[in-house]
Design a protein around this motif. Structure first.
Motif, PDB file in Angstrom:
ATOM      1  N   VAL A 169     -17.616  -4.200   2.098  1.00 55.16           N
ATOM      2  CA  VAL A 169     -16.519  -4.166   3.076  1.00 55.16           C
ATOM      3  C   VAL A 169     -17.053  -4.129   4.503  1.00 55.16           C
ATOM      4  O   VAL A 169     -16.601  -4.894   5.374  1.00 55.16           O
ATOM      5  CB  VAL A 169     -15.602  -2.950   2.817  1.00 55.16           C
ATOM      6  N   TYR A 214      -9.544   0.428   5.081  1.00 60.49           N
ATOM      7  CA  TYR A 214     -10.161   0.739   3.787  1.00 60.49           C
ATOM      8  C   TYR A 214     -11.034   1.985   3.908  1.00 60.49           C
ATOM      9  O   TYR A 214     -10.944   2.904   3.092  1.00 60.49           O
ATOM     10  CB  TYR A 214     -10.999  -0.457   3.317  1.00 60.49           C
ATOM     11  N   THR A 253      -8.343  -4.311   8.635  1.00 58.09           N
ATOM     12  CA  THR A 253      -8.254  -4.020   7.203  1.00 58.09           C
ATOM     13  C   THR A 253      -9.505  -3.308   6.713  1.00 58.09           C
ATOM     14  O   THR A 253      -9.429  -2.366   5.910  1.00 58.09           O
ATOM     15  CB  THR A 253      -8.038  -5.319   6.412  1.00 58.09           C
ATOM     16  N   ARG A 254     -10.668  -3.739   7.190  1.00 61.68           N
ATOM     17  CA  ARG A 254     -11.919  -3.081   6.787  1.00 61.68           C
ATOM     18  C   ARG A 254     -11.942  -1.626   7.266  1.00 61.68           C
ATOM     19  O   ARG A 254     -12.361  -0.716   6.534  1.00 61.68           O
ATOM     20  CB  ARG A 254     -13.113  -3.866   7.327  1.00 61.68           C
ATOM     21  N   VAL A 260      -6.093  -2.610  -0.909  1.00 58.31           N
ATOM     22  CA  VAL A 260      -6.595  -3.108   0.372  1.00 58.31           C
ATOM     23  C   VAL A 260      -7.799  -4.016   0.153  1.00 58.31           C
ATOM     24  O   VAL A 260      -7.909  -5.086   0.774  1.00 58.31           O
ATOM     25  CB  VAL A 260      -6.953  -1.940   1.309  1.00 58.31           C
ATOM     26  N   ALA A 261      -8.724  -3.605  -0.732  1.00 57.30           N
ATOM     27  CA  ALA A 261      -9.890  -4.440  -1.033  1.00 57.30           C
ATOM     28  C   ALA A 261      -9.462  -5.774  -1.626  1.00 57.30           C
ATOM     29  O   ALA A 261     -10.005  -6.837  -1.286  1.00 57.30           O
ATOM     30  CB  ALA A 261     -10.830  -3.704  -1.991  1.00 57.30           C
ATOM     31  N   GLU A 292       0.820  -1.213   0.000  1.00 63.30           N
ATOM     32  CA  GLU A 292       0.000   0.000   0.000  1.00 63.30           C
ATOM     33  C   GLU A 292       0.856   1.267   0.000  1.00 63.30           C
ATOM     34  O   GLU A 292       0.515   2.262  -0.658  1.00 63.30           O
ATOM     35  CB  GLU A 292      -0.942  -0.003   1.206  1.00 63.30           C
ATOM     36  N   THR A 339     -14.508   0.254  -6.042  1.00 59.14           N
ATOM     37  CA  THR A 339     -13.527   1.240  -5.594  1.00 59.14           C
ATOM     38  C   THR A 339     -12.791   1.835  -6.780  1.00 59.14           C
ATOM     39  O   THR A 339     -12.511   3.042  -6.820  1.00 59.14           O
ATOM     40  CB  THR A 339     -12.523   0.619  -4.610  1.00 59.14           C
ATOM     41  N   ALA A 365      -6.573   1.982  -1.513  1.00 59.37           N
ATOM     42  CA  ALA A 365      -7.828   1.342  -1.105  1.00 59.37           C
ATOM     43  C   ALA A 365      -8.187   0.188  -2.037  1.00 59.37           C
ATOM     44  O   ALA A 365      -8.733  -0.831  -1.592  1.00 59.37           O
ATOM     45  CB  ALA A 365      -8.963   2.369  -1.076  1.00 59.37           C
TER      46      ALA A 365
END
Length: 293
Positions: free
Chosen positions: A255, A217, A213-214, A186-187, A144, A271, A183
């Motif tokens: 999410v 995001y 993690t959620r 991350v998803a 990230e 996203t 993001a």
């Protein structure tokens, strides 16, 4: 042998908004100053898209030979599903990197922004070593951060800098683009936590766990709205970017609703669509500001 459709799917077109968005914002920021050069914008777009496709094929190759993609939810894995020979996928990745570098050099030569030569070389190296090499940084939870830097700050500000000096609006836009690019990753990594954990691919999502993690995001998406507000202090119409908010309903539902596996695919795609819309509206606001203020 992989079909053309499988090669296209293997390029992961859902991730391409992450390549287009920074060029949109960088060009919009340049347009606001009255010094846009459309030929440079087109070259920057080609470089960004080629790098994104290249990193996708590189990830396919590196994860595939490690066995990480043997059982995976999501798009086609050319190597992991034995649809194409590893060396062929590796060649496709380096072909993309080669042409990205060639067009990047053309852009640098035309704009005389020579500082972008080492930065561009670093971007290509980062694209390969995300999952390539003996110690890929994507396996250490640093993906990230590198996405934020190269598909946010470098791609956006680099596009702008080839045409005009940087502005505050350009910086805020670059941070917004970078947060949304992160993001998307991350998803993707949230969806892949089970298989990544099994193969000791210690992504940030694996390290933080599903709950963290959620939340991460949501925080990254929120940053894009904060950046639109900050940019509005010098470029009022940058607030147009918030009109993209309805596009977040589906990915946020996935999410925050606890979706797993294939249930998170809408979050990944959604996203990307939101990022593209946010960037287009942000750039439009900057462009209109040139004429109205």
């Amino acid at each position: 042998m992989a079909t053309l459709n499988q090669w296209i799917e293997g390029a992961r077109p859902r991730t391409l908004p992450a390549a287009v968005s920074p060029v949109l914002v960088g060009t919009g920021a340049a347009y606001e100053t009255g010094h846009v050069v459309w030929a440079y914008a087109i070259l920057a777009l080609a470089v960004s898209v080629l790098l994104q496709i290249g990193v996708n094929y590189a990830n396919d190759y590196s994860d595939g030979i490690r066995g990480t993609d043997a059982v995976r939810v999501g798009p086609v894995r050319l190597v992991g599903q034995q649809l194409a020979a590893p060396r062929t996928v590796k060649f496709a990745a380096f072909t993309c990197f080669f042409f990205a570098g060639l067009l990047g050099l053309a852009l640098v030569g035309l704009s005389e922004l020579w500082v972008m030569v080492p930065i561009g070389a670093a971007a290509i190296a980062a694209a390969w070593y995300y999952t390539g090499g003996s110690r890929p940084y994507g396996y250490l939870g640093l993906g990230e951060a590198f996405v934020f830097v190269f598909f946010g700050l470098v791609a956006t500000l680099g596009t702008m800098a080839t045409m005009t000096p940087l502005t505050a609006a350009g910086w805020w836009g670059a941070i917004g683009v970078g947060s949304l690019a992160s993001a998307i990753l991350v998803a993707n990594n949230l969806r892949d936590i089970p298989t990544d954990r099994e193969h000791r691919k210690l992504t940030l999502a694996v390290r933080m766990g599903e709950r963290g993690t959620r939340a991460f995001y949501v925080g990254l998406v929120a940053i894009s709205f904060v950046m639109a507000v900050l940019a509005s202090f010098t470029s009022p119409l940058a607030l147009l970017a918030v009109l993209a908010a309805p596009l977040l309903v589906r990915p946020m539902r996935a999410v925050l609703g606890g979706a797993e596996g294939r249930g998170l695919i809408p979050a990944l795609a959604g996203t990307g669509i939101f990022q593209l819309a946010w960037s287009a509206l942000f750039a439009l606001g900057l462009g209109l500001g040139h004429h109205l203020f």
